[in-house]
Design an enzyme around this catalytic site. Structure first.
Site, PDB file in Angstrom:
ATOM      1  N   ASP A  41       0.847  -1.187   0.000  1.00  0.00           N
ATOM      2  CA  ASP A  41       0.000   0.000   0.000  1.00  0.00           C
ATOM      3  C   ASP A  41       0.887   1.243   0.000  1.00  0.00           C
ATOM      4  OD1 ASP A  41      -1.761   2.203   1.093  1.00  0.00           O
ATOM      5  OD2 ASP A  41      -3.206   0.559   1.179  1.00  0.00           O
ATOM      6  N   ILE A  42       0.495   2.269  -0.749  1.00  0.00           N
ATOM      7  CA  ILE A  42       1.311   3.490  -0.799  1.00  0.00           C
ATOM      8  C   ILE A  42       1.150   4.344   0.449  1.00  0.00           C
ATOM      9  CG2 ILE A  42       1.409   3.579  -3.320  1.00  0.00           C
ATOM     10  CD1 ILE A  42      -0.714   5.828  -3.170  1.00  0.00           C
TER      11      ILE A  42
ATOM     12  N   ASN B 240     -13.063  -3.645   2.477  1.00  0.00           N
ATOM     13  CA  ASN B 240     -13.968  -2.513   2.642  1.00  0.00           C
ATOM     14  C   ASN B 240     -14.989  -2.574   1.509  1.00  0.00           C
ATOM     15  OD1 ASN B 240     -12.427  -1.530   4.805  1.00  0.00           O
ATOM     16  ND2 ASN B 240     -11.127  -0.349   3.444  1.00  0.00           N
TER      17      ASN B 240
ATOM     18  N   VAL C  13     -11.266   2.656  -3.779  1.00  0.00           N
ATOM     19  CA  VAL C  13     -10.997   2.156  -5.125  1.00  0.00           C
ATOM     20  C   VAL C  13     -12.004   1.037  -5.367  1.00  0.00           C
ATOM     21  CG1 VAL C  13      -9.320   1.045  -6.655  1.00  0.00           C
ATOM     22  CG2 VAL C  13      -8.549   2.751  -4.988  1.00  0.00           C
TER      23      VAL C  13
ATOM     24  N   HIS D 151     -10.413  -5.494  -3.028  1.00  0.00           N
ATOM     25  CA  HIS D 151      -9.042  -5.704  -2.591  1.00  0.00           C
ATOM     26  C   HIS D 151      -9.050  -6.060  -1.114  1.00  0.00           C
ATOM     27  CE1 HIS D 151     -10.008  -1.391  -2.349  1.00  0.00           C
ATOM     28  NE2 HIS D 151      -9.159  -1.291  -1.341  1.00  0.00           N
TER      29      HIS D 151
ATOM     30  N   HIS E 116      -7.013  -5.997   2.266  1.00  0.00           N
ATOM     31  CA  HIS E 116      -5.899  -5.386   2.991  1.00  0.00           C
ATOM     32  C   HIS E 116      -5.297  -6.443   3.905  1.00  0.00           C
ATOM     33  CE1 HIS E 116      -6.880  -1.042   2.247  1.00  0.00           C
ATOM     34  NE2 HIS E 116      -8.074  -1.567   2.012  1.00  0.00           N
TER      35      HIS E 116
END
Length: 121
Positions: free
Chosen positions: A29-30, A86, A95, A99, A101
């Site tokens: 993750d950024i 999420n 987004v 995905h 996490h």
């Protein structure tokens, strides 16, 4: 398609990829919220958890297995870690490509954040 994660899959946007196979890729993750904070995404575009079809169950299960594999490789599987999907805006999804996490490398508290809703007086 104007999906950030599809652009990462298509190598249009760079990512720090830590795992990939024919079903998913995982990258750091950024904006990490833990020492290890990876995102695991399916190669198939699925907007939200609400859009999962029966034929997608295998890839969603595979995503969780990949999370466990990465936790083992990163050395925190035995201590524990958190995985989170999420869904939609109230669930914190920003987004719209599902995905998972993966957060690990430190103890996690509960609840994960302070509720910002105010109690009526």
């Amino acid at each position: 398609m104007d999906c950030l994660f599809c652009k990462i899959l298509n190598k249009e946007i760079p990512a720090d990829v830590i795992y990939e196979d024919d079903k998913v890729i995982a990258f750091n993750d950024i904006s990490p919220q833990a020492p290890t904070h990876a995102l695991i995404i399916p190669r198939k575009h699925i907007s939200t958890l609400n859009d999962i079809e029966p034929e997608d169950c295998e890839v969603v299960g595979h995503m969780t297995m990949v999370a466990a594999k990465i936790a083992e490789q990163q050395g925190f599987a035995a201590d524990g870690y958190r995985t989170v999907f999420n869904c939609n805006s109230h669930g914190g999804q920003t987004v719209y490509h599902i995905h998972l996490h993966l957060l690990g490398g430190k103890p996690m508290g509960w609840p994960p954040y302070q509720d910002t809703l105010k109690t009526p007086v």
